[in-house]
Design an enzyme around this catalytic site. Structure first.
Site, mmCIF file in Angstrom:
data_model
loop_
_atom_site.group_PDB
_atom_site.id
_atom_site.type_symbol
_atom_site.label_atom_id
_atom_site.label_comp_id
_atom_site.label_asym_id
_atom_site.label_seq_id
_atom_site.Cartn_x
_atom_site.Cartn_y
_atom_site.Cartn_z
ATOM 1 N N SER A 87 0.814 -1.229 0.000
ATOM 2 C CA SER A 87 0.000 0.000 0.000
ATOM 3 C C SER A 87 0.844 1.275 0.000
ATOM 4 C CB SER A 87 -0.958 0.008 1.190
ATOM 5 O OG SER A 87 -1.668 -1.187 1.248
ATOM 6 N N GLU A 94 -12.045 5.581 9.427
ATOM 7 C CA GLU A 94 -11.019 6.055 10.343
ATOM 8 C C GLU A 94 -10.726 7.499 9.960
ATOM 9 O OE1 GLU A 94 -8.215 2.619 11.796
ATOM 10 O OE2 GLU A 94 -7.922 2.928 9.664
ATOM 11 N N ALA A 95 -10.201 8.280 10.919
ATOM 12 C CA ALA A 95 -9.895 9.680 10.608
ATOM 13 C C ALA A 95 -8.942 9.763 9.410
ATOM 14 C CB ALA A 95 -9.283 10.358 11.824
ATOM 15 N N ASN A 96 -8.073 8.754 9.238
ATOM 16 C CA ASN A 96 -7.112 8.781 8.128
ATOM 17 C C ASN A 96 -7.742 8.469 6.762
ATOM 18 O OD1 ASN A 96 -7.455 5.990 8.055
ATOM 19 N ND2 ASN A 96 -5.560 5.543 9.138
ATOM 20 N N ARG A 108 -2.034 4.738 23.061
ATOM 21 C CA ARG A 108 -2.125 3.328 22.657
ATOM 22 C C ARG A 108 -0.808 2.912 22.004
ATOM 23 N NH1 ARG A 108 -2.798 3.639 17.112
ATOM 24 N NH2 ARG A 108 -3.047 1.395 16.903
ATOM 25 N N THR A 135 1.911 -0.659 13.999
ATOM 26 C CA THR A 135 2.780 -0.704 12.816
ATOM 27 C C THR A 135 4.178 -0.134 13.073
ATOM 28 O OG1 THR A 135 2.058 1.460 12.068
ATOM 29 C CG2 THR A 135 0.780 -0.413 11.267
ATOM 30 N N ARG A 193 1.602 5.822 20.786
ATOM 31 C CA ARG A 193 1.024 7.026 20.191
ATOM 32 C C ARG A 193 0.202 7.783 21.244
ATOM 33 N NH1 ARG A 193 2.351 6.699 15.000
ATOM 34 N NH2 ARG A 193 2.152 4.690 13.928
HETATM 35 C C1 16G Z 1 -2.896 0.103 9.254
HETATM 36 C C2 16G Z 1 -4.390 -0.075 9.101
HETATM 37 C C3 16G Z 1 -5.126 1.212 9.364
HETATM 38 C C4 16G Z 1 -4.739 1.792 10.711
HETATM 39 C C5 16G Z 1 -3.233 1.891 10.863
HETATM 40 C C6 16G Z 1 -2.883 2.219 12.322
HETATM 41 C C7 16G Z 1 -5.515 -1.537 7.492
HETATM 42 C C8 16G Z 1 -5.755 -1.843 6.034
HETATM 43 N N1 16G Z 1 -4.695 -0.513 7.735
HETATM 44 O O1 16G Z 1 -2.380 0.943 8.273
HETATM 45 O O2 16G Z 1 -6.500 0.928 9.340
HETATM 46 O O3 16G Z 1 -5.292 3.069 10.875
HETATM 47 O O4 16G Z 1 -2.636 0.635 10.555
HETATM 48 O O5 16G Z 1 -1.498 2.279 12.496
HETATM 49 O O6 16G Z 1 -6.021 -2.198 8.378
HETATM 50 P P1 16G Z 1 -0.878 2.349 13.967
HETATM 51 O O7 16G Z 1 -1.328 1.136 14.736
HETATM 52 O O8 16G Z 1 0.601 2.403 13.759
HETATM 53 O O9 16G Z 1 -1.385 3.613 14.607
#
Ligand code: 16G
Length: 527
Positions: A65, A356-358, A482, A486, A491
């Site tokens: 992505s 989601e906000a994003n 939280r 990723t 955060r």
């Molecule tokens: C991923 C998720 C997205 C979420 C983000 C949070 C999918 C397809 N994508 O990109 O929905 O907003 O992770 O990231 O599920 P974080 O846990 O690092 O904040």
């Protein structure tokens, strides 16, 4: 069994680097493309087992992505086009991490746990990939895995992730969701868009033009392919179309969100959409508000008593939640971050709008809701039927399997046209509360445990009490923390009546995290 022998032999062509550990995260596996060959082969195996297990077609999408070009990744798609069920995410992780001589044992264990009998079983897997230079060879590795277990495969080649979700759903519903081809996808969405915009006869040529950032990726390619199907109902000027620039480099959703600026290469002229030529980001909260308002108004006109809800995450701006609950009187629910969590909550309603906000998100209609809408289209007349027809066309325009930027874009354009609304008017529905997002490095982010859809922490001890005390000192204050799914960080989100206040609250909460959750490196500094 002969098959295990075959798998064992073939897996030697896709060796696992010793010691490499990866996890099937919120959006599948994702890392540097050079480390993924064995993962792809094994996900081909897993998809084949899942296909036998569900007696349905399973999808495998090769993409990372919005990550940089050098990365790649893989996601599995379940029978109705939804994301892989959590229990199988655990198998995916076990399989990807099994050392070479353990692979067959892990596979046999999985087959036994799920009572999968490999003899005389049919399996079919759909494979798709994005435009990354590594994607072709990695999708070949997936196909190898499917063949090793005697599964059938169909290689869709270059498709967007939502297109592959759509194909899987179409085939498993035997065409009920649409025709399982890219042409089928283009026709279904384009026809719905053309029908919807027909009810906006005053739409000017100017309103039909849209500048689109293709992020130099698969979306650019597919949008160009789709344009003729739209028959001039939308005129797309495609930027970052992959002919020059690099994938996601100075363009794409992440770039725009983080930089709060337009992608490189798009020249914004004042009046094109913004009166002052300034950059405005209309985020997932604004999208959810526009769509849910539109659908609710149509339900009222159609006299349909269907339960509509908006599903957000804790990141949704407080102003959007207040507007939806107090002014629009729609049900609002909060889910954990990650689209699959929102998807599941949205399934509880007749109509579930989730974003989601994003910007990740879509709308789900229950089978009963779709039935009632269809019935009204067929039976009634006058205003009720008109509203029902608009609802029916909206259902067809929306990709319910997964959030789909092309489908979302068309739906928003159609709604603005039908409501005769400018982008500025849409932006002005409510004003965002000033907010701040920060990151804190800690030695082990797993010490943070949350509840209440990530809005409260349960550990480490004392952290929630500290956040509560800090929030109280700020007007309209709200904050939560939280662990990221990723990145190796915690955060921190804060919002308050003024930007200064939101920044101060964010800093104070970051300090509390640093002190109570094992912060590493220097203490967070004020902004
Ligand atoms: C991923 C998720 C997205 C979420 C983000 C949070 C999918 C397809 N994508 O990109 O929905 O907003 O992770 O990231 O599920 P974080 O846990 O690092 O904040």
């Amino acid at each position: 069994m002969a098959q295990w022998q075959e798998v064992s032999e073939k897996s030697k062509l896709h060796p696992k680097p010793v010691g490499l550990v990866l996890q099937y995260g919120t959006a599948g596996f994702r890392t540097n493309a050079d480390h993924l060959d064995h993962v792809m082969f094994r996900m081909g195996l897993l998809a084949t087992l899942r296909s036998i297990n569900t007696k349905a077609i399973i999808g495998v999408m090769v993409t990372a992505s919005h990550n940089p070009e050098e990365d790649n990744g893989v996601k599995l798609i379940d029978p109705m086009g939804e994301m892989l069920t959590p229990a199988w995410e655990v198998y995916a992780t076990q399989l990807a991490n099994a050392e070479q001589d353990h692979l067959i044992t892990v596979l046999k264990d999985l087959a036994q746990k799920e009572s999968i009998d490999l003899t005389n079983q049919e399996a079919e897997v759909f494979v798709g990939r994005d435009t990354r230079s590594s994607s072709a060879r990695l999708s070949d590795a997936v196909l190898d895995g499917v063949t090793a277990l005697d599964g059938r495969s169909k290689d869709y080649g270059l498709v967007t992730t939502p297109q592959l979700h759509y194909m899987v759903c179409c085939c498993n519903t035997r065409g009920g969701y649409g025709k399982a081809s890219v042409e089928g996808y283009y026709s279904k969405l384009s026809q719905a868009f053309i029908q919807l915009t027909k009810s906006a006869p005053n739409r000017t040529d100017d309103q039909k033009c849209l500048l689109v950032d293709g992020a130099n990726g698969i979306g650019a390619l597919k949008l160009r392919e789709m344009e003729p199907y739209l028959q001039g109902a939308l005129k797309v000027s495609l930027f970052c179309d992959g002919t020059g620039g690099k994938l996601n480099h100075q363009c794409g959703a992440d770039f725009v969100k983080v930089q709060q600026n337009s992608p490189k290469g798009i020249v914004m002229k004042a009046g094109e959409r913004d009166d002052h030529g300034r950059f405005h980001l209309l985020d997932g909260d604004k999208i959810a508000t526009l769509i849910s308002t539109f659908l609710k108004e149509l339900l009222t006109k159609a006299g349909l008593d269907l339960k509509i809800a908006v599903v957000q995450t804790a990141y949704a701006n407080g102003s959007s939640t207040r507007y939806l609950e107090d002014t629009m009187k729609v049900i609002v629910r909060c889910a954990k971050t990650g689209v699959k969590h929102l998807h599941h909550v949205a399934q509880e309603f007749d109509i579930g709008v989730y974003f989601e906000a994003n910007g990740h998100g879509t709308v789900l209609f229950s089978k009963a809701a779709e039935g009632k809408i269809q019935q009204l289209c067929d039976d009634s007349d006058g205003q009720r039927q008109g509203a029902a027809t608009l609802l029916k066309n909206s259902v067809d325009l929306i990709n319910q399997t997964v959030g789909d930027a092309i489908s979302d874009m068309l739906l928003i354009e159609a709604i603005l046209a039908i409501k005769g609304m400018t982008v500025q008017q849409w932006d002005a529905i409510y004003t965002d509360l000033p907010n701040r997002q920060l990151k804190v490095k800690v030695s082990d982010r797993r010490v943070i445990d949350t509840k209440d859809a990530e809005r409260k922490t349960v550990s480490p001890a004392g952290l929630q009490e500290a956040i509560d005390r800090l929030v109280e000192r700020h007007q309209d204050g709200r904050s939560f923390v939280r662990p990221s799914g990723t990145e190796d960080v915690v955060r921190v989100y804060s919002e308050a009546a003024t930007q200064e206040s939101a920044d101060a609250l964010g800093h104070e909460v970051s300090l509390a995290v640093y002190r109570l959750a094992g912060g590493v490196g220097g203490e967070p500094k004020p902004l």
